[in-house]
Enzyme design. Structure first.
Site, short mmCIF file in Angstrom:
data_model
loop_
_atom_site.label_atom_id
_atom_site.label_comp_id
_atom_site.label_asym_id
_atom_site.label_seq_id
_atom_site.Cartn_x
_atom_site.Cartn_y
_atom_site.Cartn_z
N ARG A 90 0.83 -1.21 0.00
CA ARG A 90 0.00 0.00 0.00
C ARG A 90 0.86 1.26 0.00
NH1 ARG A 90 -4.91 -2.64 2.54
NH2 ARG A 90 -6.52 -1.08 2.81
N ARG A 129 -21.82 -1.75 3.78
CA ARG A 129 -21.30 -3.12 3.77
C ARG A 129 -21.48 -3.81 5.13
NH1 ARG A 129 -15.68 -4.37 0.84
NH2 ARG A 129 -14.60 -3.71 2.72
N ARG A 162 -18.08 -3.43 10.11
CA ARG A 162 -16.71 -3.28 10.60
C ARG A 162 -16.54 -1.89 11.22
NH1 ARG A 162 -12.87 -5.04 5.71
NH2 ARG A 162 -11.90 -3.08 6.33
P1 AMP Z 1 -8.54 -3.66 4.35
O1 AMP Z 1 -9.35 -4.77 4.90
O2 AMP Z 1 -7.59 -4.08 3.27
O3 AMP Z 1 -9.38 -2.47 3.93
O4 AMP Z 1 -7.60 -3.14 5.55
C1 AMP Z 1 -8.14 -2.66 6.77
C2 AMP Z 1 -7.13 -1.81 7.50
O5 AMP Z 1 -5.97 -2.61 7.81
C3 AMP Z 1 -6.57 -0.63 6.70
O6 AMP Z 1 -7.42 0.51 6.76
C4 AMP Z 1 -5.24 -0.39 7.41
O7 AMP Z 1 -5.44 0.25 8.66
C5 AMP Z 1 -4.78 -1.82 7.70
N1 AMP Z 1 -3.96 -2.34 6.57
C6 AMP Z 1 -4.29 -3.34 5.71
N2 AMP Z 1 -3.31 -3.56 4.82
C7 AMP Z 1 -2.33 -2.67 5.12
C8 AMP Z 1 -1.07 -2.36 4.53
N3 AMP Z 1 -0.62 -3.03 3.46
N4 AMP Z 1 -0.32 -1.37 5.12
C9 AMP Z 1 -0.76 -0.71 6.21
N5 AMP Z 1 -1.96 -0.92 6.77
C10 AMP Z 1 -2.75 -1.88 6.25
#
Ligand code: AMP
Length: 218
Positions: A90, A129, A162
């Site tokens: 990311r 969602r 969530r």
């Molecule tokens: P997601 O389910 O992919 O939307 O991720 C949920 C949360 O997890 C994000 O908003 C970040 O706080 C954290 N997160 C997930 N992937 C990453 C990443 N590659 N780098 C940093 N934080 C992450």
């Protein structure tokens, strides 16, 4: 085949990744899911990550990279058909670290796919969602409602919103994406590794485009 699936939160990365898992036997590596699991188990990484995830901010690169490295170290041998990275990298620091991991563990990334979509559509998608506590299947109160309100069609588990999907957190996640993750798209574009796909299409059409892209990489 090893794939990076990119796109803003709510673009449908998780849904598309699940379809690829079913059809091609790939392993889905979702850093968001790994952080949520770590938090549920109250591990050190999970406790640290929660400070950031609940406000829609990114977990620091060193914590995230360490978790992904550990994951590859323990699981790469079982990923016979390859993997899909869903939500990682990311940041450019993470992308560089992934290149280091690829050299270290001896794998190669075959496709970098970016789901493009208008932020206004995303706000509506994310705040409606609902996710199953048991199996992780996602629903939407307007676009994909469950047969019985609050109950998962797949396993009967409880559906919940969530903590990072309320309106304020959604806005923060989109801002974070624009500031920190969008530059990564330019990075892969410059390296001529990126395939852009219109994420506003139906789920089926997005999937068709992804498969077309993967066919071209064989
Ligand atoms: P997601 O389910 O992919 O939307 O991720 C949920 C949360 O997890 C994000 O908003 C970040 O706080 C954290 N997160 C997930 N992937 C990453 C990443 N590659 N780098 C940093 N934080 C992450």
């Amino acid at each position: 085949m090893n794939i990076i699936l990119m796109g803003p939160p709510g673009a449908g990365k998780g849904t598309q990744a699940k379809k690829l898992v079913e059809e091609f036997g790939l392993t889905q590596i979702s850093t968001g899911d790994l952080f949520r699991k770590a938090h549920a188990e109250q591990t050190d990484i999970g406790i640290i990550a929660d400070y950031f995830t609940k406000f829609g901010r990114l977990v620091p690169d060193d914590v995230t990279n360490e978790m992904v490295t550990e994951y590859f170290k323990n699981n790469l041998k079982d990923m016979k058909n390859g993997f899909i990275l869903d939500g990682y990298p990311r940041t450019i620091v993470q992308a560089r670290e992934l290149e280091f991991m690829a050299a270290h563990f001896g794998f190669k990334i075959d496709a970098v796919i970016n789901l493009e979509i208008d932020p206004e559509i995303l706000k509506a998608r994310l705040s409606g969602r609902r996710t199953c506590r048991q199996c992780g299947t996602t629903f939407h109160i307007v676009y994909k409602p469950p047969r019985i309100e609050g109950v998962c069609d797949v396993c009967g588990g409880e559906l919940y919103q969530r903590a990072d999907e309320n309106e304020e957190a959604v806005k923060a996640r989109l801002d974070t994406y624009l500031k920190q993750t969008k530059p990564l798209i330019d990075y892969y574009q410059m390296k001529k590794e990126l395939t852009n796909i219109n994420g506003a299409q139906t789920m089926e059409d997005v999937y068709k485009d992804i498969k077309k892209c993967l066919e071209g990489k064989k």
